[in-house]
Design an enzyme around this catalytic site. Structure first.
Site, PDB file in Angstrom:
ATOM      1  N   CYS A  11      61.658 -21.269  34.382  1.00 21.78           N
ATOM      2  CA  CYS A  11      62.411 -20.070  33.932  1.00 21.78           C
ATOM      3  C   CYS A  11      63.013 -20.302  32.545  1.00 21.78           C
ATOM      4  CB  CYS A  11      63.514 -19.705  34.937  1.00 21.78           C
ATOM      5  SG  CYS A  11      62.876 -19.185  36.548  1.00 21.78           S
ATOM      6  N   ARG A  12      64.146 -20.996  32.475  1.00 18.75           N
ATOM      7  CA  ARG A  12      64.920 -21.043  31.230  1.00 18.75           C
ATOM      8  C   ARG A  12      64.254 -21.855  30.120  1.00 18.75           C
ATOM      9  NH1 ARG A  12      70.121 -23.300  34.079  1.00 18.75           N
ATOM     10  NH2 ARG A  12      68.425 -24.213  35.320  1.00 18.75           N
ATOM     11  N   SER A  13      63.839 -23.094  30.428  1.00 20.97           N
ATOM     12  CA  SER A  13      63.355 -23.938  29.317  1.00 20.97           C
ATOM     13  C   SER A  13      62.003 -23.494  28.748  1.00 20.97           C
ATOM     14  CB  SER A  13      63.363 -25.428  29.684  1.00 20.97           C
ATOM     15  OG  SER A  13      62.513 -25.700  30.752  1.00 20.97           O
ATOM     16  N   CYS A  69      65.365 -27.674  31.655  1.00 25.14           N
ATOM     17  CA  CYS A  69      66.151 -27.035  32.720  1.00 25.14           C
ATOM     18  C   CYS A  69      65.767 -27.727  34.027  1.00 25.14           C
ATOM     19  CB  CYS A  69      65.910 -25.522  32.762  1.00 25.14           C
ATOM     20  SG  CYS A  69      64.211 -25.034  33.069  1.00 25.14           S
ATOM     21  N   ASN A  76      61.758 -26.039  35.034  1.00 23.15           N
ATOM     22  CA  ASN A  76      60.821 -25.799  33.920  1.00 23.15           C
ATOM     23  C   ASN A  76      59.873 -24.631  34.223  1.00 23.15           C
ATOM     24  OD1 ASN A  76      58.153 -27.557  32.164  1.00 23.15           O
ATOM     25  ND2 ASN A  76      59.796 -26.372  31.271  1.00 23.15           N
ATOM     26  N   ASP A  79      71.214 -20.354  35.695  1.00 23.58           N
ATOM     27  CA  ASP A  79      69.937 -20.370  36.409  1.00 23.58           C
ATOM     28  C   ASP A  79      69.676 -18.973  36.997  1.00 23.58           C
ATOM     29  OD1 ASP A  79      67.802 -20.819  38.016  1.00 23.58           O
ATOM     30  OD2 ASP A  79      68.631 -22.603  38.989  1.00 23.58           O
TER      31      ASP A  79
HETATM   32  P1  4NP Z   1      64.800 -23.102  35.870  1.00 26.66           P
HETATM   33  O1  4NP Z   1      65.010 -22.276  37.252  1.00 26.66           O
HETATM   34  O2  4NP Z   1      65.554 -24.412  36.048  1.00 26.66           O
HETATM   35  O3  4NP Z   1      65.408 -22.225  34.845  1.00 26.66           O
HETATM   36  O4  4NP Z   1      63.304 -23.306  35.733  1.00 26.66           O
HETATM   37  C1  4NP Z   1      64.720 -22.835  38.495  1.00 26.66           C
HETATM   38  C2  4NP Z   1      63.426 -22.815  38.961  1.00 26.66           C
HETATM   39  C3  4NP Z   1      63.140 -23.340  40.211  1.00 26.66           C
HETATM   40  C4  4NP Z   1      64.154 -23.888  40.973  1.00 26.66           C
HETATM   41  C5  4NP Z   1      65.451 -23.912  40.500  1.00 26.66           C
HETATM   42  C6  4NP Z   1      65.729 -23.387  39.257  1.00 26.66           C
HETATM   43  N1  4NP Z   1      63.865 -24.412  42.254  1.00 26.66           N
HETATM   44  O5  4NP Z   1      64.798 -24.831  42.944  1.00 26.66           O
HETATM   45  O6  4NP Z   1      62.693 -24.445  42.664  1.00 26.66           O
END
Ligand code: 4NP
Length: 179
Positions: free
Chosen positions: A38-40, A33, A36, A149
């Site tokens: 939240c989702r992945s 994702c 890294n 997201d």
């Molecule tokens: P992820 O979520 O891609 O599911 O881990 C996010 C975590 C952090 C950010 C964006 C999405 N960020 O912009 O810091």
């Protein structure tokens, strides 16, 4: 528990296979994702829990990575960890950015949304072995186009991510076993 031949399962939150009869090659899967956190890492944890329940840890390897290095070394977002924990999953992964070598190491690299997949195709060296896919391709219960997201949203977004990932991880596992 009635006998289940390989290739069938109870389609519920608990997947029950006759794992002693599974014959398959080894496979490695990387969930990706943006951050890294939240989702992945949730996908990695949920998928590994299925793999462990089915006793095929020696056949299926899973990891996760991000497309940005901003959160490198951090634990997953506490909202994601808490929601996962409420659903019975312990996320212990530390964020890491994807590396060029991942495209040679992993058989399958799975992005959570279309932007992840577009970026993965851009980064993938032409001679790499990895196949790139979208996580929701493996859903059988949900029709969502992507795993959205949840980072800037509320609690409901994290619950929805878990629901989508449980569905897609079961679908992915079945896909691998049936190959
Ligand atoms: P992820 O979520 O891609 O599911 O881990 C996010 C975590 C952090 C950010 C964006 C999405 N960020 O912009 O810091």
């Amino acid at each position: 528990m009635p006998y289940l031949p390989v290739g069938t399962c109870y389609f519920s939150r608990t997947l029950i296979w006759n794992s002693n009869r599974i014959k398959m090659d080894t496979i490695s899967i990387l969930f990706v994702c943006l951050g890294n956190i939240c989702r992945s890492p949730a996908a990695e944890t949920i998928f590994k829990s299925i793999v462990e329940k089915e006793g095929v840890e020696d056949k299926i390897e899973a990891d996760s990575a991000g497309l940005i290095s901003y959160h490198e070394g951090e634990s997953a977002d506490s909202r994601m960890r808490n929601m996962a924990y409420q659903h019975g999953y312990l996320i212990t992964h530390k964020s890491r950015p994807i590396q060029k070598s991942d495209f040679y190491k992993f058989d399958l690299i799975i992005g959570m949304d279309n932007e992840n997949v577009r970026k993965l195709h851009q980064l993938c060296p032409p001679d790499a072995k990895a196949e790139i896919h979208l996580m929701t391709e493996y859903c059988t219960q949900h029709t969502d186009e992507v795993v959205p997201d949840p980072y800037y949203g509320g609690t409901a977004g994290f619950t929805h991510v878990i629901d989508l990932l449980e569905d897609s991880c079961i679908g992915l596992f079945k896909h691998i076993i049936n190959k």
